[in-house]
Structure formats: C-alpha cells, structure tokens
Scaffold this active site. Structure first.
Site, short mmCIF file in Angstrom:
data_model
loop_
_atom_site.label_atom_id
_atom_site.label_comp_id
_atom_site.label_asym_id
_atom_site.label_seq_id
_atom_site.Cartn_x
_atom_site.Cartn_y
_atom_site.Cartn_z
N ARG A 1 0.82 -1.25 -0.13
CA ARG A 1 -0.16 0.15 0.13
C ARG A 1 0.65 1.37 0.01
N CYS B 1 -4.52 -0.89 10.46
CA CYS B 1 -4.69 -0.52 11.77
C CYS B 1 -4.25 1.19 11.69
N THR C 1 -1.62 -10.98 5.63
CA THR C 1 -2.39 -9.80 4.74
C THR C 1 -3.60 -9.16 5.07
N SER D 1 -7.30 -7.80 6.51
CA SER D 1 -8.73 -8.21 6.12
C SER D 1 -9.12 -6.91 5.37
N LEU E 1 -20.14 2.00 15.86
CA LEU E 1 -20.52 3.03 17.06
C LEU E 1 -19.23 3.96 17.12
N GLU F 1 -29.06 -2.14 12.80
CA GLU F 1 -28.57 -3.30 13.28
C GLU F 1 -29.55 -4.47 12.97
N GLY G 1 -18.70 -5.80 9.25
CA GLY G 1 -17.94 -6.90 9.63
C GLY G 1 -16.71 -6.47 8.49
N HIS H 1 -5.39 6.73 45.06
CA HIS H 1 -6.46 7.75 45.25
C HIS H 1 -6.26 8.99 44.90
P1 FAD Z 1 -3.49 -5.34 8.35
O1 FAD Z 1 -3.43 -4.42 9.27
O2 FAD Z 1 -4.69 -5.57 7.67
O3 FAD Z 1 -2.38 -5.52 7.59
C1 FAD Z 1 -2.14 -6.12 6.41
C2 FAD Z 1 -1.19 -5.72 5.51
O4 FAD Z 1 -1.00 -6.57 4.20
C3 FAD Z 1 -2.05 -4.35 4.71
O5 FAD Z 1 -1.38 -3.20 4.70
C4 FAD Z 1 -2.06 -4.70 3.20
O6 FAD Z 1 -2.03 -3.58 2.11
C5 FAD Z 1 -0.84 -5.64 3.23
N1 FAD Z 1 -1.02 -6.69 2.06
C6 FAD Z 1 -2.11 -7.43 1.78
N2 FAD Z 1 -1.81 -8.55 0.75
C7 FAD Z 1 -0.41 -8.01 0.53
C8 FAD Z 1 0.30 -8.51 -0.67
N3 FAD Z 1 -0.24 -9.72 -1.51
N4 FAD Z 1 1.49 -7.87 -0.58
C9 FAD Z 1 1.83 -7.01 0.23
N5 FAD Z 1 1.13 -6.39 1.08
C10 FAD Z 1 -0.13 -7.04 1.28
N6 FAD Z 1 -8.11 -2.97 16.15
C11 FAD Z 1 -7.57 -2.52 17.46
O7 FAD Z 1 -6.96 -3.52 18.07
N7 FAD Z 1 -8.02 -1.39 17.99
C12 FAD Z 1 -8.76 -0.45 17.50
O8 FAD Z 1 -8.78 0.78 17.76
C13 FAD Z 1 -9.14 -0.85 16.14
N8 FAD Z 1 -9.64 0.17 15.19
C14 FAD Z 1 -10.23 -0.10 13.99
C15 FAD Z 1 -10.76 0.98 13.22
C16 FAD Z 1 -11.11 0.57 11.95
C17 FAD Z 1 -11.88 1.85 11.18
C18 FAD Z 1 -10.71 -0.82 11.18
C19 FAD Z 1 -11.13 -0.82 9.90
C20 FAD Z 1 -10.02 -1.63 11.97
C21 FAD Z 1 -9.64 -1.44 13.42
N9 FAD Z 1 -9.23 -2.28 14.06
C22 FAD Z 1 -8.89 -1.96 15.42
C23 FAD Z 1 -8.69 -3.59 13.74
C24 FAD Z 1 -7.37 -3.66 13.12
O9 FAD Z 1 -6.77 -2.53 12.22
C25 FAD Z 1 -6.80 -4.99 12.64
O10 FAD Z 1 -7.07 -6.04 13.55
C26 FAD Z 1 -5.58 -5.24 12.29
O11 FAD Z 1 -5.00 -3.96 11.34
C27 FAD Z 1 -5.07 -6.51 11.72
O12 FAD Z 1 -3.66 -6.55 11.63
P2 FAD Z 1 -2.91 -7.59 10.47
O13 FAD Z 1 -1.64 -7.26 10.45
O14 FAD Z 1 -3.45 -8.81 10.50
O15 FAD Z 1 -3.53 -6.96 9.00
P1 NAD Z 2 -18.48 -6.02 13.76
O1 NAD Z 2 -18.43 -7.48 13.78
O2 NAD Z 2 -17.97 -5.45 15.19
O3 NAD Z 2 -19.88 -5.54 13.80
C1 NAD Z 2 -20.70 -5.72 12.65
C2 NAD Z 2 -22.15 -5.52 13.30
O4 NAD Z 2 -22.89 -5.51 11.89
C3 NAD Z 2 -22.65 -6.55 13.91
O5 NAD Z 2 -23.33 -6.24 14.91
C4 NAD Z 2 -23.76 -7.44 13.17
O6 NAD Z 2 -24.74 -8.03 13.74
C5 NAD Z 2 -24.03 -6.36 12.09
N1 NAD Z 2 -24.53 -6.72 10.95
C6 NAD Z 2 -24.03 -7.82 9.93
N2 NAD Z 2 -24.65 -7.94 8.98
C7 NAD Z 2 -25.86 -6.79 8.89
C8 NAD Z 2 -26.66 -6.57 8.08
N3 NAD Z 2 -26.93 -7.15 6.87
N4 NAD Z 2 -27.50 -5.30 8.26
C9 NAD Z 2 -27.29 -4.90 9.66
N5 NAD Z 2 -26.27 -5.20 10.54
C10 NAD Z 2 -25.50 -6.36 10.01
O7 NAD Z 2 -17.82 -5.53 12.56
P2 NAD Z 2 -17.45 -3.90 12.20
O8 NAD Z 2 -17.81 -3.05 13.16
O9 NAD Z 2 -17.43 -3.78 10.54
O10 NAD Z 2 -15.65 -4.01 12.55
C11 NAD Z 2 -14.87 -4.92 11.98
C12 NAD Z 2 -13.79 -5.31 12.63
O11 NAD Z 2 -12.71 -4.44 12.78
C13 NAD Z 2 -14.08 -6.03 13.99
O12 NAD Z 2 -14.06 -7.41 14.06
C14 NAD Z 2 -13.70 -5.29 15.28
O13 NAD Z 2 -13.12 -6.26 16.03
C15 NAD Z 2 -12.31 -4.57 14.41
N6 NAD Z 2 -12.49 -3.18 14.93
C16 NAD Z 2 -11.87 -2.87 16.12
C17 NAD Z 2 -11.92 -1.61 16.79
C18 NAD Z 2 -11.61 -1.66 18.16
O14 NAD Z 2 -10.82 -2.37 18.64
N7 NAD Z 2 -11.69 -0.43 18.75
C19 NAD Z 2 -12.55 -0.72 16.16
C20 NAD Z 2 -12.81 -0.79 14.69
C21 NAD Z 2 -12.88 -2.23 14.27
#
Ligand code: FAD
Ligand code: NAD
Length: 472
Positions: free
Chosen positions: A36, A43, A149, A151, A192, A209, A278, A451
């Site tokens: 990327r 993250c 890689t 999600s 949320l 939801e 999700g 405290h």
């Molecule tokens: P990723 O972070 O997805 O990294 C995978 C990387 O692999 C990507 O950069 C991608 O470009 C690269 N890649 C893929 N295929 C290839 C390839 N073939 N060649 C080269 N590069 C490749 N989690 C928390 O714990 N706290 C949070 O507050 C939190 N907030 C989030 C908010 C949002 C909006 C989202 C979408 C997710 C959030 N998450 C949070 C979830 C968190 O981002 C993921 O759980 C975490 O990034 C997973 O790490 P990873 O290394 O498995 O994959």
């Molecule tokens: P999620 O799994 O947390 O929530 C998805 C919600 O969508 C669920 O409540 C589910 O019941 C609902 N849903 C599913 N299909 C639906 C439909 N057709 N219509 C209406 N509702 C439906 O997924 P997310 O919020 O997309 O987050 C994805 C992942 O990213 C999560 O696994 C989470 O752990 C990670 N993430 C983590 C953080 C954090 O740690 N603070 C922040 C953001 C994302």
C-alpha cells in the site's frame, strides 16, 4: 540470483511488521513485503490510528459543547475546521507509518515495497515474487513465509460502496463535509466509533442493526447500558432491522430497511451511508492456490497451534486467520510466530485479550461474559461498582458507567471483566495482567490502588465480588 531470507512476511500491518522485528531480534534474516506504499497496515493507515485521532478531536468538540459550562468555562459558538481536523489526523498517521519504517531499519528488517505472492512452494525454499508500482517483478527465497495480509470490508448485497455517498470505514475517515444525516449499517465497533465521530460533529446518526442488540459479542449488561448512553447522546437505533437497498441520488441516499424477522419495508434518507457489517480475510493475489494453502468456508486461512498452515514452512497470523480482529491480537500472534520460527516455545492466551470500543464513555471487555458463563454452567460471583460512586469520576464530571468483575464461585479466580466508563480501555489492563497471572478477585481487591483514581472502580468491583465493597 534471488536474495535469500530466513523469513519473508507478506503484509506490513501490526501482525506482519511486529513478526519481522521479533524474528530479526532473534537473529533471523527477515523481510516485510507491503503493497500500500506505507507500513502499519489497516490499523495505522485506515483503522485504529486515524479513527482514534478523529474520536479525540470530536470528543474535544463534544466537551466544548456540552461539558465546559459545568466547569464554569464559557466559550462562544464552537466551530469546526474539518479540513484542519483531517490534516491533523493525516499527520498522526504519517508520524506512525514513518515511525514503523524507522523501526524496521533499526532492526535490520528489509522493507520490500510492492505486492507479494507465493510463486513457488518448496520445502525450506519458498519463492515469493514482489511486483512494485512500476510493474517490475523480483523473486526472493525464504525458508519460512508468514502471511499477514489482514482483512477487508465485508460487502453487503444490494449496497454498492462508492466511498462518497455510501462509504466503508475508509471513506468515513475522509469525508470532506460534515453530513447532515448518516445511516450506519451495523451496530458493531466501527459503526459505533465512526457514528460517534460524526454525531459529535453534528450529523444526525441512525444505526441499523440486524440483531436486537448493539455490540453483539459484549456482555449483555454492558450492551444495554451503552445503548442507553448513546441514545442519550442523540444516536438513534433501528435494531432487528436489515438494509435491503441503498440508492444514491442527487438528494442523498435512499435506504430501504426491513424488520429482520420479516415485515413491511421502510425508507430512510441520509446524506451518507456507512457500511460496517464486519471484515473478511484478505488473500487476493497472494498465491494461496499456487502454494496449496487452505482456507475455511469464510475465507480465513487455517493454521495449527503454531500458526503453520497446511503447507510446511508457510505460516499465517492476524486478521487473515480470523478470531478477534484486533491489532494487539495480530501483534501478539506476530511475536509468538517469530519465536516459534526461531525455535522457542510461545503461545497466546486468547482468554486474556481485551476488546475496547473507543466511544465515550469507552467500553472494554476481557474474558468471559455473564452469558458465556451461564451457557457453560460455570458458577460465578459478580462484583459491580458504578462510576457515580468514584470520587475522581465525579471530579472529572464523567460518571456514566460501571465496572463488573466475574469470579469463579469456587476458586475466586477472575474469569472476566466488563467496563463501561471513562478510560475503560486503560482500566481493563490491570485485569488483563491479573488474568495472565491467574489472579483471584481478592488479589485485585487487596492491591493498593492510588486515590483518587478511576481505577478504584476495578478494586471496588473486586471487593463487591465478595460483597464487601467499601464505597457504596
Ligand atoms: P492489516 O493491518 O490489515 O495489514 C495487512 C497489510 O497487508 C495491509 O497493509 C495490506 O496492504 C498488506 N497486504 C495484503 N496483501 C498483500 C500482498 N499480497 N502483498 C503485500 N502486502 C499485502 N483494532 C484494534 O485493536 N483497535 C482499534 O482501535 C481498531 N480500530 C479499527 C478501526 C477501523 C476503522 C478498522 C477498519 C479496524 C480497526 N481495528 C482496530 C482492527 C485492526 O485494524 C486490525 O485488527 C489489524 O490491522 C489487523 O492487523 P493485520 O496485521 O493482521 O492486518
Ligand atoms: P463487527 O463485527 O464489530 O460489527 C458488525 C455488526 O454488523 C454486528 O453487530 C452485526 O450483527 C451487524 N450486521 C451484520 N450484517 C448486518 C446487516 N446485513 N444489516 C445490519 N447489521 C448487520 O464489525 P465492524 O464494526 O465492521 O468491525 C470489523 C472489525 O474491525 C471487528 O472485528 C473489530 O474487532 C475491528 N475493529 C476494532 C476496533 C476496536 O478494537 N476499537 C475498532 C474498529 C474495528
């Protein structure tokens, strides 16, 4: 001739780059491939970090609008310079991604820029080909390959994401204008958190939801309390409903919703729609088929207890293997995987991984929920303590929520902890340490807590598990 590595990690997210750093610390020659153009993965680039930057900025707006007056601070009309807020967020991301690049250099991990794919699977000499932005392909050979890689957004049939009017979390992080109205599909973590950002900035937010509850995997009491709090903040919920269509037009998006159990359809109009139902494993183009690596029905790469796929020498960690899709879970798997590759013993305690929702107040949970304990037939004691009875929370003017500790009725061992409240995500970490040490609720209760601290709610909840809370 191809350059050789001990380990090549495909994906530079929190799982991948941490795995490579740990491998290098243990003496392996390691490389990370990232396509990327910046390290840190979902993250750092489009997830945890930019969302928390916007949550912090919008929290300050909310405080200025709703909390300052009670402290005797008078401000005029609060205005938002959205472009500046976004620029700050981008700068925070940049600081983090460049910081990771520095960490790779410091640890002598090679950073291979481009998209990687396994081009040949051969025991002790797997070949990985990297295609850079200019289309140039270079092959490398490694004894071990780690797939990290990550999600991608789960699409919703009938709803096309254009990242303008109908956005994923990535589009919701870069809106150029505060929408008047936002429909969020999915009352999970992203829904949320991003719903909170835009509500605080002035959007009318309706969350649709499918289930009858918000934050489905969380403890039931926490879910109910959090829904009440968010409703008090102005967020609207349409629970037990599904979205069947979202049609963008000149005047916004027409969203069709139906009761999940069947019934008459209803239409809601919104300026912007956020799809947050999700995330699914991202394995596109990485060569699972070439290598013969198997995935489960939902597309998550299957691994054994040592993160090894069905192909010897090919491992996988982080979001791509499923489970809790959290950055800290991915990181810990990266560390454990690197240690295993280096001949050490390592494992993850999946029972002690906290999940945190960074709304305000925050929601944090670790270990078992009451529902899970009941289902498993485990007898437990509950200790609960509200923030309204905590001196520091009152001093801060932040008294929404409670902490709850669940302890085994026979042994008193802590089985879970669930908190809704200010800084819940920080507060839960003492329980994570306690659980790692197999502590009892009495151990927490007998630990002297400074405290006045918000953390005293955790101590009081532990005392309450033995019916001897002191301050309520
Ligand atoms: P990723 O972070 O997805 O990294 C995978 C990387 O692999 C990507 O950069 C991608 O470009 C690269 N890649 C893929 N295929 C290839 C390839 N073939 N060649 C080269 N590069 C490749 N989690 C928390 O714990 N706290 C949070 O507050 C939190 N907030 C989030 C908010 C949002 C909006 C989202 C979408 C997710 C959030 N998450 C949070 C979830 C968190 O981002 C993921 O759980 C975490 O990034 C997973 O790490 P990873 O290394 O498995 O994959
Ligand atoms: P999620 O799994 O947390 O929530 C998805 C919600 O969508 C669920 O409540 C589910 O019941 C609902 N849903 C599913 N299909 C639906 C439909 N057709 N219509 C209406 N509702 C439906 O997924 P997310 O919020 O997309 O987050 C994805 C992942 O990213 C999560 O696994 C989470 O752990 C990670 N993430 C983590 C953080 C954090 O740690 N603070 C922040 C953001 C994302």
């Amino acid at each position: 001739m191809s350059e050789n590595f001990d380990v090549i990690v495909i994906g530079g997210g929190p799982g991948g780059y941490v795995c490579a750093i740990r491998a290098a610390q243990l003496g392996l020659k390691a490389a990370v491939i990232e396509g990327r153009g910046a390290l840190g993965g979902t993250c750092t680039n489009v997830g945890c970090i930019p969302s928390k930057a916007l949550l912090q900025s919008s929290h300050l707006v909310d405080e200025a609008n709703h909390a300052f007056a009670a402290h005797g601070i008078i401000v005029g009309k609060v205005e938002v310079d959205l472009a500046k807020m976004m620029a700050r967020k981008d700068d925070v991301v940049k600081q983090n991604t460049t910081g990771i690049e520095f960490l790779l250099k410091k640890n002598k991990v090679a950073y291979l820029k481009g998209w990687g794919r396994i081009s040949k699977a051969a025991r002790d000499a797997h070949e990985v080909t990297v295609k850079d932005d200019a289309g140039k392909e270079t092959a490398y050979v490694a004894k071990y390959v780690v797939l990290a890689t990550g999600s991608d957004v789960t699409p919703l049939p009938g709803v096309t994401i254009d990242e303008k009017q109908v956005v994923s979390s990535t589009g919701a992080l870069v809106l150029h204008k505060i929408p008047k109205s936002l429909v969020v599909i999915g009352a999970g973590v992203i829904g949320l958190e991003m719903g909170s950002v835009w509500r605080r900035l002035g959007a009318e937010v309706t969350v649709v939801e499918f289930l009858d509850v918000i934050l489905p995997p969380m403890d039931g009491e926490v879910r109910k309390q959090m829904q009440r709090i968010l409703e008090k903040q102005g967020m609207k919920f349409k629970l037990g409903h599904k979205v069947t269509a979202a049609k963008p037009g000149k005047d916004g998006v027409e969203v069709t919703i139906e009761p999940a159990k069947g019934g008459a359809a209803e239409k809601i109009n919104a300026e912007v729609v956020l799809v947050a139902i999700g995330r699914r494993a991202y394995t596109q183009g990485v060569g699972l088929d070439v290598a013969g690596v198997t995935a489960d029905k939902r597309g998550f790469v299957t691994v054994d207890d040592h993160f090894q796929t069905n192909v010897e020498g090919i491992f996988a960690i982080g979001d791509v293997i499923g489970g809790q899709m959290l950055a800290h879970k991915a990181e810990d798997e990266g560390v454990a995987c690197a240690e295993i590759l280096s001949g050490h013993a390592s494992h993850i305690n999946y029972d002690a991984i906290a999940g945190v929702v960074y709304t305000w107040p925050e929601v944090a949970g670790i270990g078992k929920t009451e529902e899970q304990l009941k289902e498993a037939g485990i007898a437990y004691n509950v200790g609960k303590f509200p923030f309204t009875a905590n001196g520091r929370a009152r001093a801060n003017g932040d008294t929404d929520g409670f902490a709850k500790i669940l302890a085994d009725a026979k042994t008193d061992r802590v089985l879970g902890c669930h908190i809704v409240g200010p800084a819940a995500g920080d507060l839960i970490m003492e329980v994570a340490v306690a659980m790692e040490f197999g502590a009892s609720s009495e151990d927490i209760a007998r630990t002297c807590h400074a405290h006045p601290q918000l953390g005293e709610v955790v101590k009081e909840a532990a005392l309450a598990a033995d019916k001897r809370a002191l301050h309520i």
